[in-house]
Write a protein that holds these residues in place. Structure first.
Motif, PDB file in Angstrom:
ATOM      1  N   LYS A  18      20.701  49.900  47.642  1.00  0.00           N
ATOM      2  CA  LYS A  18      19.412  50.354  48.193  1.00  0.00           C
ATOM      3  C   LYS A  18      19.068  51.710  47.585  1.00  0.00           C
ATOM      4  CE  LYS A  18      18.992  47.113  51.417  1.00  0.00           C
ATOM      5  NZ  LYS A  18      17.908  46.179  51.487  1.00  0.00           N
ATOM      6  N   HIS A  20      17.572  55.382  47.396  1.00  0.00           N
ATOM      7  CA  HIS A  20      17.417  56.530  48.288  1.00  0.00           C
ATOM      8  C   HIS A  20      16.862  57.708  47.497  1.00  0.00           C
ATOM      9  CE1 HIS A  20      20.163  54.010  50.555  1.00  0.00           C
ATOM     10  NE2 HIS A  20      19.929  54.751  51.621  1.00  0.00           N
ATOM     11  N   ASN A  26      15.920  56.357  52.658  1.00  0.00           N
ATOM     12  CA  ASN A  26      15.913  55.011  52.098  1.00  0.00           C
ATOM     13  C   ASN A  26      14.478  54.675  51.704  1.00  0.00           C
ATOM     14  OD1 ASN A  26      15.913  52.256  51.589  1.00  0.00           O
ATOM     15  ND2 ASN A  26      17.265  51.754  53.288  1.00  0.00           N
ATOM     16  N   ASP A  28      13.893  52.098  49.522  1.00  0.00           N
ATOM     17  CA  ASP A  28      13.984  50.770  48.925  1.00  0.00           C
ATOM     18  C   ASP A  28      12.834  49.885  49.395  1.00  0.00           C
ATOM     19  OD1 ASP A  28      16.200  49.257  47.283  1.00  0.00           O
ATOM     20  OD2 ASP A  28      15.396  47.819  48.742  1.00  0.00           O
ATOM     21  N   ASP A  30      12.920  46.883  49.915  1.00  0.00           N
ATOM     22  CA  ASP A  30      13.442  45.878  50.841  1.00  0.00           C
ATOM     23  C   ASP A  30      14.027  46.562  52.078  1.00  0.00           C
ATOM     24  OD1 ASP A  30      14.316  43.480  51.943  1.00  0.00           O
ATOM     25  OD2 ASP A  30      16.149  43.434  50.738  1.00  0.00           O
ATOM     26  N   GLY A  31      13.152  46.962  52.997  1.00  0.00           N
ATOM     27  CA  GLY A  31      13.609  47.496  54.271  1.00  0.00           C
ATOM     28  C   GLY A  31      13.689  49.006  54.371  1.00  0.00           C
ATOM     29  N   GLY A  32      13.366  49.715  53.315  1.00  0.00           N
ATOM     30  CA  GLY A  32      13.412  51.175  53.373  1.00  0.00           C
ATOM     31  C   GLY A  32      12.137  51.756  53.965  1.00  0.00           C
TER      32      GLY A  32
END
Length: 134
Positions: A18, A20, A26, A28, A30-32
């Motif tokens: 991920k 950072h 985070n 990212d 995808d979900g950051g």
């Protein structure tokens, strides 16, 4: 304490695949958390100030141009970086001489213009006329 635990890095880095940034942020896709619009604007504002300083230091005649033409140089520096902008020797010489028609022609006669035809056409027209598009 978070800084101590997370550490601080000034460039993006990966943890467990991920992305950072900074102090454990985070970013990212995808979900950051990513960046907010306000954070993006803050970074852009800082970059603009940085490039304005760089361009003014690199080209002493920069401050003699009107604001629109100064903005063109800053936008080109932002896009290309100062080292590649310096490669526009004929365009820059024309700007220094106040021959904005020729400068615009030289801007369009470049690899940059072939790679970014819409952007370069807009900036060349701004250089030629000293006006922002309507």
């Amino acid at each position: 304490m978070l800084t101590e635990h997370e550490g601080k890095r000034n460039h993006v880095y990966q943890i467990d695949g991920k992305w950072h940034l900074g102090i454990g942020r985070n970013v990212d896709a995808d979900g950051g958390l990513g960046l907010t619009d306000e954070e993006c604007a803050y970074l852009l504002d800082n970059d603009i100030v940085l490039y304005m300083r760089e361009v003014a230091n690199a080209f002493p005649w920069y401050n003699l141009m009107d604001e629109t033409r100064q903005d063109v140089l800053v936008m080109m520096a932002f896009n290309l970086g100062l080292p590649r902008l310096r490669g526009f020797k004929l365009a820059l010489a024309s700007m220094e001489a106040g021959d904005y028609e020729e400068s615009a022609r030289q801007m369009l006669d470049s690899l940059w213009s072939r790679q970014l035809p819409e952007r370069s056409a807009i900036l060349a027209e701004m250089m030629r006329t000293g006006k922002y598009p309507e």
